[in-house]
Design a protein around this motif. Structure first.
Motif, mmCIF file in Angstrom:
data_model
loop_
_atom_site.group_PDB
_atom_site.id
_atom_site.type_symbol
_atom_site.label_atom_id
_atom_site.label_comp_id
_atom_site.label_asym_id
_atom_site.label_seq_id
_atom_site.Cartn_x
_atom_site.Cartn_y
_atom_site.Cartn_z
ATOM 1 N N UNK A 1 0.805 -1.225 0.000
ATOM 2 C CA UNK A 1 0.000 0.000 0.000
ATOM 3 C C UNK A 1 0.833 1.269 0.000
ATOM 4 N N UNK A 2 2.155 1.112 0.046
ATOM 5 C CA UNK A 2 3.039 2.272 0.102
ATOM 6 C C UNK A 2 3.607 2.649 -1.264
ATOM 7 N N UNK A 3 3.328 1.840 -2.291
ATOM 8 C CA UNK A 3 3.907 2.111 -3.606
ATOM 9 C C UNK A 3 3.483 3.471 -4.159
ATOM 10 N N UNK A 4 2.258 3.888 -3.857
ATOM 11 C CA UNK A 4 1.837 5.203 -4.352
ATOM 12 C C UNK A 4 2.641 6.319 -3.696
ATOM 13 N N UNK A 5 3.040 6.125 -2.434
ATOM 14 C CA UNK A 5 3.883 7.132 -1.756
ATOM 15 C C UNK A 5 5.264 7.156 -2.389
ATOM 16 N N UNK A 6 5.856 5.976 -2.565
ATOM 17 C CA UNK A 6 7.165 5.910 -3.216
ATOM 18 C C UNK A 6 7.094 6.501 -4.622
ATOM 19 N N UNK A 7 5.996 6.205 -5.332
ATOM 20 C CA UNK A 7 5.839 6.707 -6.690
ATOM 21 C C UNK A 7 5.833 8.227 -6.713
ATOM 22 N N UNK A 8 5.161 8.844 -5.740
ATOM 23 C CA UNK A 8 5.091 10.305 -5.676
ATOM 24 C C UNK A 8 6.425 10.909 -5.257
ATOM 25 N N UNK A 9 7.027 10.339 -4.210
ATOM 26 C CA UNK A 9 8.258 10.921 -3.665
ATOM 27 C C UNK A 9 9.458 10.734 -4.586
ATOM 28 N N UNK A 10 9.492 9.600 -5.300
ATOM 29 C CA UNK A 10 10.660 9.283 -6.123
ATOM 30 C C UNK A 10 10.350 9.295 -7.617
ATOM 31 N N UNK A 11 9.134 9.755 -7.978
ATOM 32 C CA UNK A 11 8.731 9.889 -9.387
ATOM 33 C C UNK A 11 8.838 8.568 -10.148
ATOM 34 N N UNK A 12 8.244 7.521 -9.577
ATOM 35 C CA UNK A 12 8.255 6.220 -10.223
ATOM 36 C C UNK A 12 7.134 6.134 -11.259
ATOM 37 N N UNK A 13 7.415 5.491 -12.394
ATOM 38 C CA UNK A 13 6.391 5.166 -13.384
ATOM 39 C C UNK A 13 5.744 3.830 -12.990
ATOM 40 N N UNK B 1 15.922 2.836 6.104
ATOM 41 C CA UNK B 1 16.882 3.842 5.656
ATOM 42 C C UNK B 1 16.205 4.809 4.684
ATOM 43 N N UNK B 2 16.766 6.009 4.486
ATOM 44 C CA UNK B 2 16.175 6.953 3.523
ATOM 45 C C UNK B 2 16.006 6.291 2.158
ATOM 46 N N UNK B 3 14.793 6.342 1.572
ATOM 47 C CA UNK B 3 14.519 5.542 0.367
ATOM 48 C C UNK B 3 15.181 6.077 -0.892
ATOM 49 N N UNK B 4 15.614 5.152 -1.706
ATOM 50 C CA UNK B 4 16.084 5.429 -3.066
ATOM 51 C C UNK B 4 15.812 4.164 -3.863
ATOM 52 N N UNK B 5 15.753 4.263 -5.178
ATOM 53 C CA UNK B 5 15.427 3.092 -5.982
ATOM 54 C C UNK B 5 16.437 1.954 -5.793
ATOM 55 N N UNK B 6 17.765 2.207 -5.839
ATOM 56 C CA UNK B 6 18.702 1.096 -5.626
ATOM 57 C C UNK B 6 18.531 0.433 -4.261
ATOM 58 N N UNK B 7 18.315 1.244 -3.215
ATOM 59 C CA UNK B 7 18.150 0.683 -1.877
ATOM 60 C C UNK B 7 16.874 -0.156 -1.796
ATOM 61 N N UNK B 8 15.803 0.333 -2.392
ATOM 62 C CA UNK B 8 14.549 -0.414 -2.369
ATOM 63 C C UNK B 8 14.681 -1.733 -3.121
#
Length: 400
Positions: free
Chosen positions: A36-48, A99-106
């Motif tokens: 349920x958090x993917x929409x948050x990650x998508x907004x914060x990290x500009x994920x397609x 940890x602070x999120x980033x795509x490689x870390x995730x």
């Protein structure tokens, strides 16, 4: 009258079953916490949408990698060391998510979670079945799958509720999971039975093999349960985005609840399947998957919530029927010495069918849009489920 030795032995057995099932559940929780958090990650990290589906699916790389490398490990060194390693990887994944999120870390966190899930899927299923007497193998298989799917269900529900009700939605769910992992490790160390013999630790690729006597049943079981897993995987990956972007519903709890319905339905499907012959449960489950695909297509075509909820619930029960029948006709039919390997092979097939369609939907969505890609996917799943159900019915008639 119960003898003095029997009472403590039964108590130890109950504790061993409890901590093993709890460790199984907690490890699998970690794989769906981000749902349920993917929409948050998508907004914060500009994920397609493609990035989100790939991020969801990469954990299957860890699962299949663990099953391929360590598919026989619990048969070689015993169940408990592998269960401890699986929970330890789930704990490490929770730490990485904090940890602070980033795509490689995730990506690393998801692969780590997948490694833990891969170890637990094979070893946990075999360990639960080992702890039950031979006449209760069906109940053991049901408990193993219920712990698996129950963990998946609780992960998405807990994360969704916490993300909506508590501060720091990207922190609190993983902190709670970290505490649960510690509790599971303590329980395994205290009450899980030690290996009867210590084998050699061999870290090398194992070809996951299936005895010739069950290969036909194995193929049908993987295709049927895998069809359910593939729909569940797509729902898990894109539900939050679909609700937020197409239905303009930003509730993380709602996103978690929709996926929770699917996984909780799988647990219900186990109870239903226990009252049916496995050869009957599989085609019934396949028919349900066709209906679930139709409901999903309706939700996507009309951009409406109600059919999506129906699709999730029907999908869960149908997938549970297929999954239970698959365990009964494969893992439960082989001797204990090969049970871990067959269990690992079974789940490797399921997780491949979980990941590949999700990525395919993400790729297609980047060309034609999320809803159109979902419609194509629903049609493919309906055809596959119908075909497997028909083949199973024909095979059952020949063997009866």
């Amino acid at each position: 009258m119960t003898s003095p030795a029997t009472g403590p032995a039964r108590a130890r057995s109950r504790r061993a079953v409890t901590v093993t099932a709890f460790a199984f559940l907690v490890t699998m929780m970690g794989t769906t916490l981000p749902t349920p958090l993917y929409s948050i990650y998508s907004t914060e990290l500009s994920f397609s949408p493609l990035t989100v589906t790939v991020l969801f699916a990469v954990y299957a790389v860890g699962v299949v990698g663990a099953l391929s490398l360590f598919g026989r490990l619990s048969d070689d060194v015993g169940r408990r060391p592998v269960l401890v390693a699986a929970v330890g990887l789930a704990l490490l994944s929770a730490l990485l998510f904090l940890l602070p999120p980033s795509l490689p870390l995730l990506v690393v966190a998801r692969v780590t979670s997948g490694l833990g899930a891969g170890l637990m899927s094979g070893a946990g299923t075999a360990a639960v079945i080992d702890l039950f007497p031979a006449e209760k193998k069906a109940a053991a298989g049901t408990l193993a799958v219920a712990a698996n799917t129950g963990g998946l269900a609780l992960g998405t529900l807990v994360a969704g509720v916490l993300a909506s009700a508590a501060p720091a939605p990207l922190t609190i769910p993983f902190a709670v999971h970290l505490v649960l992992c510690v509790g599971a490790l303590l329980g395994l160390a205290t009450w899980a039975p030690a290996p009867a013999r210590r084998g050699r630790l061999r870290i090398r690729p194992h070809r996951l093999r299936v005895p010739a006597s069950i290969r036909g049943a194995f193929a049908r079981a993987v295709l049927a349960a895998g069809a359910g897993f593939s729909v569940t995987g797509v729902l898990t990956a894109v539900t939050a985005l679909f609700l937020a972007r197409d239905l303009h519903l930003d509730s993380h709890a709602l996103a978690g609840f929709v996926v929770f319905l699917s996984f909780a339905g799988m647990a219900v499907g186990q109870l239903v399947a226990r009252r049916m012959r496995p050869r009957a449960a599989l085609p019934v489950g396949c028919a349900g998957l066709v209906l679930a695909s139709a409901a999903l297509a309706t939700a996507l075509a009309g951009a409406s919530l109600a059919p999506l909820v129906v699709a999730a619930a029907v999908l869960g029960v149908s997938g549970g029927l297929c999954l239970n029948a698959g365990i009964a006709t494969t893992v439960e039919q082989v001797p204990p010495a090969h049970r871990g390997e067959v269990s690992s092979s079974f789940f490797a097939g399921l997780y491949l069918m979980l990941a590949v369609p999700a990525i395919g939907v993400g790729l297609l969505a980047s060309v034609v849009g999320l809803r159109q890609a979902g419609l194509v996917f629903a049609a493919v799943v309906a055809v596959l489920a119908a075909a497997v159900g028909i083949v199973e019915l024909v095979s059952a008639r020949r063997t009866d």
